[in-house]
Design an enzyme around this catalytic site. Structure first.
Site, PDB file in Angstrom:
ATOM      1  CD  GLU A 120      -5.647  -9.610 -17.967  1.00 15.37           C
ATOM      2  OE1 GLU A 120      -6.817  -9.241 -17.768  1.00 15.37           O
ATOM      3  OE2 GLU A 120      -4.650  -8.861 -17.791  1.00 15.37           O
ATOM      4  CB  SER A 164      -5.154  28.995   3.318  1.00 16.82           C
ATOM      5  OG  SER A 164      -6.016  27.904   3.507  1.00 16.82           O
TER       6      SER A 164
END
Length: 372
Positions: free
Chosen positions: A67, A237
Site C-alpha cells: 500500500e 535422529s
C-alpha cells in the site's frame, strides 16, 4: 481492538472493473513469491476515475508494504480513489507503520481487500479502522486466489505450523530409485527445473539423513536469480550426517533425537545448527519440529526425502500438499518406493487425495494433490 463496532462484511456483486484491478494486485503480489518471507505476499492497485494511478507490492520484510509503494506512486491522486489490496491492510506497528492509517491519511475513499488478515490477533482490525474513518470497505474479491498465494502464511497464523509441500519424483509404477539406490535421472531436465521454482518459494527445504548419505545433495535453489536461499533442515535422529556433506555448505539445521558430543562438535564446526527434539520412541518429533519452524517464521516447507521420512510425515498428518512428478517409464517391483508405511488391515485405512491439477512438464507429468 474496536470490539464494540461492527466488522465490515462482503459486498457483492463486484464489477468487472473490480475483478480486473484485483487480478492485477494479485499478479503484483506474486512478484514477492521468493522474497517476502516471513511476511505475506501482497499487491496493491490504486484507481481513480477508471485510471490506475499507483501500484506496488511488498518486496521484502522490513521494507514498505504494498500500500505504501502504491500510495507513493499515486501521490495526490490517491484522494478519493479506490485501493485494491490482496490482503487486509495492517493496523499495527511492526517494522513499518500501519497501512490502514496510510490509506486514511491519503484520503482513499474505498478499499477492496481480497481477504482478511489470517492472524487471529489482528484479523479485521485494519478493515474496522478504515470503516470507522468513513472509508467504504469491501472484502472477498478473488479470495481463493489470494489464499493460495499465501497458503503458508495462513497456515502459520491459524494453526501454528507451516504448510508442508512434499515433492517426489518417480516412475509410473511409483519407484524412486533402483534397488542399489541409483536414481539419476528418473525425471527430465524440465521437471528438475520446475522443482527449483517450488524450492525457491519455500522458506525451508526438509530432507532426511538417508537422502543426505545416499545422494550427498546440495538441497539449494539453482538456476534462478533469488535473493535468499531457503533454510536447509535435516532430520537425523543419531547425527549420522557427515561434516563434509554438501548440504552443510552455507549452513543447515540438523534435528536429532540424541546428540553425541563429538559428532555435534564436528557438525557445528562445519556450520550446522544442532537441535535436539526427541519424541517418546527416541526418534525426531516431527510435529514438534513443525511447531519450531513456525516459531522461526517459516511459512512454507518443501520436503524432498526418501520413503522413510515421507511415510513418517504422511502418517503424522503433516503433509499438506504433494507434488508428484511421474516419468513415463517403469522400474519394476524391486526398485525403491515412495512411502514406507505400515501395512493396511483393510481398504478403510487407505489415504485419499484430491487432485488439484495435472500438468505436463517436458516429457513428465506433475500432479498436485492435497490430502482429503
Amino acid at each position: 481492538m474496536f470490539a464494540h463496532s461492527p466488522l465490515p462484511t462482503p459486498h457483492f456483486p463486484f464489477s468487472a472493473e473490480d475483478h480486473l484491478h484485483m487480478a492485477r494486485a494479485l499478479r503484483l503480489a506474486e512478484r514477492g513469491l521468493y522474497t517476502t518471507t516471513p511476511n505475506p505476499r501482497v499487491g496493491c492497485v490504486i484507481v481513480k476515475d477508471g485510471e490506475v494511478v499507483g501500484e506496488g507490492w511488498h518486496e521484502k520484510a522490513g521494507e514498505p508494504h504494498a500500500e505504501v509503494h502504491a500510495l507513493r506512486a499515486a501521490g495526490e491522486k490517491a484522494r478519493g480513489a479506490t485501493a485494491y489490496v490482496s490482503l487486509e491492510p495492517c493496523s499495527h506497528h511492526g517494522r513499518t507503520p500501519p497501512c490502514a492509517n496510510a490509506l486514511i491519511d491519503a484520503g482513499v475513499r474505498r478499499v477492496v481487500a481480497a481477504m482478511r488478515d489470517p492472524n487471529p490477533q489482528v484479523s479485521g482490525n485494519g478493515l474496522e479502522l478504515l470503516t470507522l474513518a468513513g472509508v467504504t470497505v469491501q472484502v472477498g474479491l478473488l479470495e481463493s486466489e489470494a489464499r493460495e498465494l499465501n497458503v503458508g502464511f495462513i497456515a502459520r497464523m491459524t494453526r501454528g505450523r507451516p504448510w508442508l509441500r512434499l515433492k517426489t519424483a518417480s516412475s509410473l509404477d511409483g519407484k524412486t530409485a533402483l534397488l542399489d539406490g541409483a536414481s539419476k535421472w528418473i525425471t527430465g531436465e524440465a521437471a528438475r527445473a520446475d522443482v527449483q521454482r517450488w524450492r525457491a518459494r519455500a522458506c525451508a527445504i526438509l530432507t532426511g539423513v538417508g537422502t543426505v548419505r545416499a545422494d550427498d545433495p546440495q538441497m539449494n535453489v539453482r538456476g534462478l536469480d533469488v535473493p535468499r536461499q531457503p533454510l536447509k533442515v535435516i532430520v537425523d535422529s543419531r547425527l549420522a550426517t557427515s561434516p563434509t556433506a554438501k548440504i552443510l555448505v552455507g549452513g543447515a539445521l540438523i534435528v536429532c533425537a540424541e546428540a553425541d558430543p563429538a559428532r555435534r562438535a564436528a557438525l557445528e564446526a562445519a556450520g550446522a545448527e544442532i537441535l535436539e527434539m526427541p519424541n517418546a520412541v527416541g526418534r525426531v518429533g516431527l510435529s514438534a519440529l513443525m511447531l519450531e519452524l513456525a516459531r522461526r517464521g517459516i511459512n512454507e516447507v518443501h520436503g524432498e526425502a526418501g520413503a522413510t521420512l515421507n511415510g513418517a510425515l504422511l502418517e503424522a498428518g503433516l503433509v499438506d500438499e504433494w507434488l508428484a512428478y511421474f516419468a513415463p517409464l517403469v522400474l519394476g517391483h524391486e526398485a525403491r518406493g515412495l512411502f514406507k508405511l505400515p501395512a493396511l488391515a483393510d481398504m478403510a485405512g487407505r489415504r485419499g487425495f484430491d487432485l488439484m491439477d495435472a500438468t505436463k512438464v517436458g516429457a513428465d507429468l506433475r500432479l498436485r494433490l492435497r490430502p482429503v
